[in-house]
Design a protein around this motif. Structure first.
Motif, mmCIF file in Angstrom:
data_model
loop_
_atom_site.group_PDB
_atom_site.id
_atom_site.type_symbol
_atom_site.label_atom_id
_atom_site.label_comp_id
_atom_site.label_asym_id
_atom_site.label_seq_id
_atom_site.Cartn_x
_atom_site.Cartn_y
_atom_site.Cartn_z
ATOM 1 N N THR A 37 35.163 -77.101 16.702
ATOM 2 C CA THR A 37 35.259 -78.543 16.816
ATOM 3 C C THR A 37 34.166 -79.197 15.972
ATOM 4 O OG1 THR A 37 36.107 -78.350 19.069
ATOM 5 C CG2 THR A 37 35.194 -80.481 18.434
ATOM 6 N N THR A 38 34.552 -80.198 15.179
ATOM 7 C CA THR A 38 33.570 -80.958 14.405
ATOM 8 C C THR A 38 33.458 -82.355 15.002
ATOM 9 O OG1 THR A 38 35.226 -81.677 12.812
ATOM 10 C CG2 THR A 38 34.017 -79.676 12.275
ATOM 11 N N ASP A 40 30.305 -78.251 15.838
ATOM 12 C CA ASP A 40 29.591 -78.589 14.611
ATOM 13 C C ASP A 40 29.355 -80.101 14.659
ATOM 14 O OD1 ASP A 40 28.543 -78.729 12.069
ATOM 15 O OD2 ASP A 40 30.472 -78.468 11.060
ATOM 16 N N THR A 58 27.518 -83.620 13.429
ATOM 17 C CA THR A 58 26.844 -84.328 12.339
ATOM 18 C C THR A 58 26.420 -85.694 12.841
ATOM 19 O OG1 THR A 58 28.101 -83.189 10.627
ATOM 20 C CG2 THR A 58 27.065 -85.266 10.009
ATOM 21 N N THR A 65 35.397 -92.798 6.109
ATOM 22 C CA THR A 65 35.537 -91.732 5.109
ATOM 23 C C THR A 65 34.920 -90.433 5.607
ATOM 24 O OG1 THR A 65 35.550 -93.334 3.298
ATOM 25 C CG2 THR A 65 34.996 -91.066 2.732
ATOM 26 N N GLU A 95 36.950 -88.219 8.057
ATOM 27 C CA GLU A 95 38.187 -87.595 7.588
ATOM 28 C C GLU A 95 38.308 -86.135 8.016
ATOM 29 O OE1 GLU A 95 40.834 -87.390 3.537
ATOM 30 O OE2 GLU A 95 38.661 -87.537 3.338
ATOM 31 N N SER A 96 37.202 -85.425 8.056
ATOM 32 C CA SER A 96 37.259 -84.007 8.426
ATOM 33 C C SER A 96 36.762 -83.744 9.850
ATOM 34 C CB SER A 96 36.437 -83.184 7.427
ATOM 35 O OG SER A 96 35.096 -83.628 7.444
ATOM 36 N N ALA A 97 36.584 -84.799 10.642
ATOM 37 C CA ALA A 97 36.075 -84.636 12.004
ATOM 38 C C ALA A 97 37.222 -84.482 13.005
ATOM 39 C CB ALA A 97 35.211 -85.835 12.395
ATOM 40 N N ASP A 98 36.927 -83.780 14.077
ATOM 41 C CA ASP A 98 37.862 -83.681 15.194
ATOM 42 C C ASP A 98 37.617 -84.788 16.214
ATOM 43 O OD1 ASP A 98 39.192 -81.235 14.382
ATOM 44 O OD2 ASP A 98 37.293 -80.240 14.840
ATOM 45 N N CYS A 152 40.726 -89.781 13.108
ATOM 46 C CA CYS A 152 40.577 -88.766 14.156
ATOM 47 C C CYS A 152 40.407 -89.481 15.492
ATOM 48 C CB CYS A 152 39.360 -87.874 13.851
ATOM 49 S SG CYS A 152 37.786 -88.771 13.875
#
Length: 167
Positions: free
Chosen positions: A2-3, A29, A31, A103, A106-109, A140
């Motif tokens: 999971t991000t 993960d 951020t 932006t 975009e790659s986060a869960d 997301c």
């Protein structure tokens, strides 16, 4: 894995970090993202160039504002990481916060952010322009938190039209 992306903003970041501690799975993960607006240093650069002309870059107040903003962002991210108490990535961007956050998500869960508007009432005005843009455009799921205790249910605005008696 999971991000989780966490938007770190002065004044509201502790609630976001606490929400991640409570809701992000172990091993996620994480951020921590801070966005410094580019408009203030940019305006100072422009004013300096316009008033004094080119060639005086060593004393440009925009440069000093950029340095102060970077130091403030570093401190904020360090404080957030310390409060989080688990492994995370710290990321600092410059630009329009709402666009940079969308932006980056975009790659986060999961995206975690705090309400940034009127926090004295429940309802749509508890989101400011940046928060509303992010919630409306996030690619997301979003965990939206109150920076402090949420106001009581009595603060819900009344309906705009009286209920129909034929329901």
């Amino acid at each position: 894995m999971t991000t989780v992306l966490v938007w770190i903003v002065e004044g509201t970041w502790p609630a976001c970090v606490d929400a991640v501690r409570a809701h992000a799975p172990d091993g996620a993960d994480i951020t921590l993202l801070h966005v410094t607006p580019a408009d203030v240093p940019g305006a100072a650069h422009g004013a300096f160039a316009g008033l004094l002309g080119r060639g005086h870059g060593a004393h440009d107040p925009g440069t000093r504002l950029e340095q102060l903003a970077a130091a403030s962002a570093d401190r904020l991210l360090a404080d957030a990481a310390e409060r989080l108490g688990r492994s995370c990535t710290r990321r600092e961007l410059t630009g329009r916060a709402e666009r940079e956050v969308v932006t980056a998500a975009e790659s986060a869960d999961l995206l975690v952010l705090a309400r940034d508007g009127d926090r004295t009432h429940l309802g749509p005005h508890s989101l400011g322009p940046a928060g509303r843009f992010i919630v409306d455009h996030a690619p997301c799921p979003v965990l939206l938190v109150w920076p402090e205790t949420a106001p009581g249910i009595v603060t819900v605005p009344p309906p705009s039209h009286p209920p129909s008696p034929h329901r």
